[in-house]
Design a protein around this motif. Structure first.
Motif, mmCIF file in Angstrom:
data_model
loop_
_atom_site.group_PDB
_atom_site.id
_atom_site.type_symbol
_atom_site.label_atom_id
_atom_site.label_comp_id
_atom_site.label_asym_id
_atom_site.label_seq_id
_atom_site.Cartn_x
_atom_site.Cartn_y
_atom_site.Cartn_z
ATOM 1 N N ALA A 1 0.838 -1.210 0.000
ATOM 2 C CA ALA A 1 0.000 0.000 0.000
ATOM 3 C C ALA A 1 0.866 1.250 0.000
ATOM 4 N N HIS A 2 0.242 2.352 -0.387
ATOM 5 C CA HIS A 2 0.952 3.629 -0.522
ATOM 6 C C HIS A 2 0.358 4.615 0.483
ATOM 7 N N LEU A 3 1.157 4.984 1.490
ATOM 8 C CA LEU A 3 0.663 5.865 2.546
ATOM 9 C C LEU A 3 1.485 7.143 2.654
ATOM 10 N N GLN A 4 2.173 7.545 1.593
ATOM 11 C CA GLN A 4 2.972 8.756 1.647
ATOM 12 C C GLN A 4 2.087 9.960 1.985
ATOM 13 N N GLY A 5 2.479 10.664 3.033
ATOM 14 C CA GLY A 5 1.762 11.875 3.406
ATOM 15 C C GLY A 5 0.456 11.638 4.145
ATOM 16 N N ALA A 6 0.078 10.386 4.384
ATOM 17 C CA ALA A 6 -1.163 10.110 5.112
ATOM 18 C C ALA A 6 -1.007 10.507 6.580
ATOM 19 N N ASN A 7 -2.077 10.914 7.193
ATOM 20 C CA ASN A 7 -2.063 11.290 8.606
ATOM 21 C C ASN A 7 -2.406 10.067 9.447
ATOM 22 N N LEU A 8 -1.412 9.559 10.187
ATOM 23 C CA LEU A 8 -1.614 8.364 11.012
ATOM 24 C C LEU A 8 -1.573 8.684 12.503
ATOM 25 N N ARG A 9 -1.808 9.925 12.856
ATOM 26 C CA ARG A 9 -1.799 10.275 14.278
ATOM 27 C C ARG A 9 -2.884 9.480 15.017
ATOM 28 N N GLY A 10 -2.476 8.691 15.996
ATOM 29 C CA GLY A 10 -3.415 7.926 16.800
ATOM 30 C C GLY A 10 -4.024 6.718 16.100
ATOM 31 N N ALA A 11 -3.620 6.430 14.864
ATOM 32 C CA ALA A 11 -4.174 5.276 14.153
ATOM 33 C C ALA A 11 -3.721 3.974 14.818
ATOM 34 N N ASP A 12 -4.624 3.005 14.862
ATOM 35 C CA ASP A 12 -4.340 1.726 15.511
ATOM 36 C C ASP A 12 -4.002 0.685 14.453
ATOM 37 N N LEU A 13 -2.694 0.395 14.309
ATOM 38 C CA LEU A 13 -2.216 -0.549 13.307
ATOM 39 C C LEU A 13 -1.681 -1.831 13.951
ATOM 40 N N ARG A 14 -2.224 -2.203 15.069
ATOM 41 C CA ARG A 14 -1.775 -3.428 15.715
ATOM 42 C C ARG A 14 -1.980 -4.629 14.796
ATOM 43 N N ASP A 15 -0.943 -5.458 14.699
ATOM 44 C CA ASP A 15 -0.978 -6.704 13.914
ATOM 45 C C ASP A 15 -1.236 -6.467 12.428
ATOM 46 N N ALA A 16 -1.013 -5.249 11.961
ATOM 47 C CA ALA A 16 -1.195 -4.966 10.534
ATOM 48 C C ALA A 16 -0.034 -5.548 9.736
ATOM 49 N N ASP A 17 -0.308 -5.909 8.501
ATOM 50 C CA ASP A 17 0.721 -6.431 7.596
ATOM 51 C C ASP A 17 1.239 -5.279 6.744
ATOM 52 N N LEU A 18 2.471 -4.867 7.006
ATOM 53 C CA LEU A 18 3.056 -3.702 6.334
ATOM 54 C C LEU A 18 4.130 -4.105 5.328
ATOM 55 N N ARG A 19 4.179 -5.346 4.971
ATOM 56 C CA ARG A 19 5.229 -5.793 4.044
ATOM 57 C C ARG A 19 5.054 -5.116 2.677
ATOM 58 N N GLY A 20 6.125 -4.489 2.224
ATOM 59 C CA GLY A 20 6.100 -3.837 0.921
ATOM 60 C C GLY A 20 5.377 -2.513 0.904
ATOM 61 N N ALA A 21 4.859 -2.064 2.040
ATOM 62 C CA ALA A 21 4.114 -0.800 2.079
ATOM 63 C C ALA A 21 5.070 0.384 2.143
ATOM 64 N N ASP A 22 4.618 1.502 1.596
ATOM 65 C CA ASP A 22 5.367 2.756 1.713
ATOM 66 C C ASP A 22 4.789 3.510 2.900
ATOM 67 N N MET A 23 5.515 3.492 4.021
ATOM 68 C CA MET A 23 5.020 4.026 5.283
ATOM 69 C C MET A 23 5.542 5.435 5.559
ATOM 70 N N ARG A 24 5.872 6.161 4.538
ATOM 71 C CA ARG A 24 6.362 7.534 4.736
ATOM 72 C C ARG A 24 5.173 8.463 4.984
ATOM 73 N N ALA A 25 4.502 8.181 6.101
ATOM 74 C CA ALA A 25 3.294 8.919 6.474
ATOM 75 C C ALA A 25 3.619 9.978 7.519
ATOM 76 N N GLN A 26 2.676 10.872 7.723
ATOM 77 C CA GLN A 26 2.815 11.886 8.758
ATOM 78 C C GLN A 26 2.399 11.298 10.115
ATOM 79 N N HIS A 27 3.095 11.724 11.154
ATOM 80 C CA HIS A 27 2.772 11.342 12.536
ATOM 81 C C HIS A 27 2.815 9.821 12.725
ATOM 82 N N LEU A 28 3.683 9.140 11.996
ATOM 83 C CA LEU A 28 3.793 7.689 12.134
ATOM 84 C C LEU A 28 4.188 7.306 13.549
ATOM 85 N N ALA A 29 5.028 8.111 14.183
ATOM 86 C CA ALA A 29 5.489 7.803 15.534
ATOM 87 C C ALA A 29 4.356 7.848 16.553
ATOM 88 N N GLU A 30 3.257 8.499 16.213
ATOM 89 C CA GLU A 30 2.121 8.616 17.128
ATOM 90 C C GLU A 30 1.076 7.533 16.874
#
Length: 322
Positions: free
Chosen positions: A261-290
């Motif tokens: 998946a392509h998440l460049q620039g997406a706002n992930l503040r507070g998003a719950d990604l527990r147990d998500a499959d991120l293989r091959g994803a572009d995770m250059r999103a905003q607020h990823l650390a949150e």
């Protein structure tokens, strides 16, 4: 028609004959009239008359009770027949409304199509047995009316080179698709609810907030600039979906497949990604650390922001196949 009427008439006559026969005969069997031989031991004539009258009264009481029972049965049968007729009429009305709603989906007038979509939602609300069919019809409508044929020879480039920031919101560009997605997102949840298939659909600029699109099959869809804060997408398949610039603040993405998946620039503040499959994803999103990333899986093909190195990923509980 004549044969049916004759059969009904014969049945009615037989029923009445059985009724009158039962009312007349059964009390006599239960309380037989007293014969002279049975009263030989009663010397007083007045007493014999009283005994015969008492026996007759018992017979009359039995007839009255039988008539009340039959009257009650008639009321019950009549009520059941009325209820069945009401149900038949109701089903017929739902069928007519369903047909009209589906016909409206084929209109050239977008307002008529929107009306048809909301009419189908009303039917689904009032007729749970039709809910599954209506969900399938509406999701099929979205796929056919707003396709994004990514991966096909003549399909669009996926993802597009840039996100069109000037493209109108979906409610303005395609109000019928926006209405359909609103209805699908607020459908009642149940164990036998069908999985929504919305792969390869164009939903750029979709606006949903605090809704549910859980367990949705949405591969290769275009959700660029979608507005989805607080929306539940748990257990959905979003493989290779374009989520660039999407607002996913506090969204539920538990167990979601974001492979490729392509998440460049997406706002992930507070998003719950527990147990998500991120293989091959572009995770250059905003607020990823949150975001909540505990148990999320990644591999060497996952693309991370420059400041999100291996140590930081381990701090967030991300497992890696590297």
């Amino acid at each position: 028609m004549t044969r049916t009427f004759l059969l009904f008439a014969v049945a009615a006559v037989l029923g009445l004959a059985l009724l009158f026969g039962t009312v007349l005969v059964l009390p006599l069997l239960l309380y037989p009239s007293l014969a002279d031989a049975e009263l030989t031991g009663v010397a007083n004539a007045e007493t014999r008359i009283q005994l015969r009258q008492a026996q007759g009264q018992l017979q009359n009481n039995a007839r009255s009770t039988l008539l009340q029972v039959f009257a009650g049965l008639v009321v019950v049968v009549g009520g059941a027949a009325t209820w069945r007729q009401v149900r038949v009429n109701r089903d017929g009305q739902f069928a007519d409304r369903f047909t009209r709603g589906v016909e409206q989906l084929g209109s050239d007038n977008v307002d008529v199509r929107v009306g048809g979509i909301y009419a189908l939602e009303r039917i689904a609300h009032n007729s749970p047995e039709d809910r599954r069919t209506i969900q399938v019809v509406i999701s099929s409508y979205v796929r056919n009316r707003s396709p994004w044929q990514a991966g096909l020879a003549d399909g669009p480039e996926h993802p597009t080179p840039v996100v069109d920031e000037n493209r109108p919101w979906l409610r303005i560009h395609s109000p019928d698709i926006q209405a359909a997605m609103i209805i699908l997102a607020r459908r009642p949840r149940s164990r036998d609810a069908p999985r929504l298939y919305l792969s390869r659909v164009d939903l750029r600029g979709l606006q949903l907030e605090r809704n549910q699109l859980t367990d949705v099959h949405m591969r290769y869809a275009n959700l660029a600039r979608a507005w989805l804060p607080f929306t539940r997408l748990d257990d959905s398949d979003l493989k290779c979906t374009d989520l660039r610039r999407a607002n996913l603040e506090s969204a539920g993405l538990v167990g979601v497949s974001l492979c490729g998946a392509h998440l460049q620039g997406a706002n992930l503040r507070g998003a719950d990604l527990r147990d998500a499959d991120l293989r091959g994803a572009d995770m250059r999103a905003q607020h990823l650390a949150e975001a909540i990333l505990t148990g999320a899986r990644a591999d060497e093909t996952t693309v991370w922001p420059e400041d999100f190195g291996p140590d930081r990923r381990r701090e967030h509980g991300i497992s890696s196949a590297e």
